[in-house]
Write a protein that holds these residues in place. Structure first.
Motif, PDB file in Angstrom:
ATOM      1  N   THR A 103       0.804  -1.222   0.000  1.00 45.32           N
ATOM      2  CA  THR A 103       0.000   0.000   0.000  1.00 45.32           C
ATOM      3  C   THR A 103       0.839   1.275   0.000  1.00 45.32           C
ATOM      4  O   THR A 103       0.334   2.339  -0.354  1.00 45.32           O
ATOM      5  N   THR A 104       2.079   1.201   0.413  1.00 46.82           N
ATOM      6  CA  THR A 104       2.993   2.346   0.332  1.00 46.82           C
ATOM      7  C   THR A 104       4.355   1.837  -0.101  1.00 46.82           C
ATOM      8  O   THR A 104       4.874   0.881   0.476  1.00 46.82           O
ATOM      9  N   HIS A 105       4.918   2.482  -1.127  1.00 47.70           N
ATOM     10  CA  HIS A 105       6.185   2.019  -1.686  1.00 47.70           C
ATOM     11  C   HIS A 105       7.373   2.726  -1.033  1.00 47.70           C
ATOM     12  O   HIS A 105       7.228   3.683  -0.281  1.00 47.70           O
ATOM     13  N   PHE A 106       8.551   2.249  -1.370  1.00 46.56           N
ATOM     14  CA  PHE A 106       9.804   2.766  -0.816  1.00 46.56           C
ATOM     15  C   PHE A 106      10.125   4.143  -1.399  1.00 46.56           C
ATOM     16  O   PHE A 106       9.876   4.421  -2.566  1.00 46.56           O
ATOM     17  N   GLY A 107      10.686   5.009  -0.564  1.00 51.64           N
ATOM     18  CA  GLY A 107      11.146   6.316  -1.033  1.00 51.64           C
ATOM     19  C   GLY A 107      10.105   7.410  -0.865  1.00 51.64           C
ATOM     20  O   GLY A 107       9.119   7.265  -0.142  1.00 51.64           O
ATOM     21  N   GLN A 108      10.310   8.509  -1.560  1.00 50.34           N
ATOM     22  CA  GLN A 108       9.417   9.661  -1.437  1.00 50.34           C
ATOM     23  C   GLN A 108       8.113   9.434  -2.197  1.00 50.34           C
ATOM     24  O   GLN A 108       8.104   8.822  -3.260  1.00 50.34           O
ATOM     25  N   ASN A 110       3.918  11.341  -2.763  1.00 50.91           N
ATOM     26  CA  ASN A 110       2.995  12.445  -2.512  1.00 50.91           C
ATOM     27  C   ASN A 110       1.876  11.989  -1.585  1.00 50.91           C
ATOM     28  O   ASN A 110       1.333  10.890  -1.745  1.00 50.91           O
ATOM     29  N   VAL A 111       1.527  12.831  -0.638  1.00 47.61           N
ATOM     30  CA  VAL A 111       0.452  12.511   0.294  1.00 47.61           C
ATOM     31  C   VAL A 111      -0.887  12.830  -0.376  1.00 47.61           C
ATOM     32  O   VAL A 111      -1.119  13.974  -0.788  1.00 47.61           O
ATOM     33  N   PRO A 112      -1.768  11.844  -0.529  1.00 46.53           N
ATOM     34  CA  PRO A 112      -3.064  12.088  -1.173  1.00 46.53           C
ATOM     35  C   PRO A 112      -3.851  13.185  -0.458  1.00 46.53           C
ATOM     36  O   PRO A 112      -3.955  13.191   0.770  1.00 46.53           O
ATOM     37  N   GLY A 113      -4.367  14.129  -1.237  1.00 49.29           N
ATOM     38  CA  GLY A 113      -5.178  15.200  -0.677  1.00 49.29           C
ATOM     39  C   GLY A 113      -4.394  16.387  -0.164  1.00 49.29           C
ATOM     40  O   GLY A 113      -4.988  17.400   0.216  1.00 49.29           O
ATOM     41  N   LEU A 119       6.336  12.700   1.618  1.00 48.06           N
ATOM     42  CA  LEU A 119       6.925  11.988   2.744  1.00 48.06           C
ATOM     43  C   LEU A 119       7.946  10.990   2.217  1.00 48.06           C
ATOM     44  O   LEU A 119       7.911  10.611   1.041  1.00 48.06           O
ATOM     45  N   ASP A 120       8.848  10.574   3.089  1.00 47.23           N
ATOM     46  CA  ASP A 120       9.892   9.627   2.708  1.00 47.23           C
ATOM     47  C   ASP A 120       9.674   8.325   3.464  1.00 47.23           C
ATOM     48  O   ASP A 120       9.762   8.294   4.692  1.00 47.23           O
ATOM     49  N   ASN A 121       9.362   7.268   2.739  1.00 56.08           N
ATOM     50  CA  ASN A 121       9.142   5.964   3.359  1.00 56.08           C
ATOM     51  C   ASN A 121      10.447   5.177   3.338  1.00 56.08           C
ATOM     52  O   ASN A 121      10.995   4.896   2.275  1.00 56.08           O
TER      53      ASN A 121
END
Length: 217
Positions: A103-108, A110-113, A119-121
């Motif tokens: 559901t969330t990939h590696f790296g930077q 964009n935050v929806p909305g 953000l940096d994951n």
């Protein structure tokens, strides 16, 4: 927090290695003292029993040679584990049981909305079904278990590689325990929708790696 725990685990590992090194040096000093004392005794009895002294000297020398340690053994093990782990790139099992979705990939990202907010994951988020469990992707040693924001986090070392499993409701392993590939580490916490989301990181020492290129799907 995770970075601090990784650093703390590494400090503990190095401290233990240093303790073992000092203990080994002390053991060698004791062996040398014993050999020196044996040599002195042989010299004192040389005139009365030359043949006996010669045999005794050879035995003590052989015992000393046999006891010489191999200081590279632990490093060889680390390299072997690292090699085995690296050789399985793209074939490691998913760190969560049952069906899943990344559901969330590696790296930077964009935050929806929120326009312009990124953000940096440091890893990936894997959402599974209710009752999903976290499992080790490769054999290794549990080097840290710590709580953060009410959830458990586990670090497993595989030679020079480390995997991090976050957002666990409970754990089923202990620090210092050897684990095998696919061994369950704990249960993944539920979110508001009832699903379970595991945050998973992969590192080579302090370098963050993209887990998706290492996992088989």
């Amino acid at each position: 927090m995770i970075q601090e725990e990784i650093a703390a685990a590494e400090r503990r590992r190095k401290a233990e290695a240093e303790r073992r090194r000092k203990a080994e040096l002390a053991r060698q000093r004791k062996l040398r003292q014993q050999r020196d004392q044996a040599a002195a005794r042989r010299k004192q009895t040389a005139y009365s029993s030359k043949n006996k002294s010669s045999r005794k000297g050879k035995n003590n020398y052989d015992a000393g040679e046999t006891a010489t340690p191999d200081f590279t053994a632990s490093h060889d093990v680390d390299r072997a584990l690292s090699g085995s782990f690296a050789a399985n790139r793209g074939r490691l099992p998913m760190p969560i049981t049952g069906s899943y979705a990344i559901t969330t990939h590696f790296g930077q990202y964009n935050v929806p909305g929120l326009r312009g907010v990124q953000l940096d994951n440091k890893g990936i988020n894997i959402t599974g079904r209710p009752g999903a469990q976290a499992r080790s992707v490769f054999r290794g040693e549990v080097t840290a278990i710590f709580a953060y924001s009410g959830m458990y986090n586990i670090i497993v070392r595989h030679g020079s590689y480390m995997t991090v499993y976050c957002n666990l409701a409970s754990t089923s392993v202990r620090r210092g325990q050897e684990v095998s590939a696919r061994q369950v580490l704990g249960s993944v916490a539920k979110d508001a929708s009832g699903n379970c989301t595991l945050h998973f990181q992969l590192r080579k020492e302090t370098t963050k790696l993209n887990p998706e290129s290492w996992l088989a799907r």
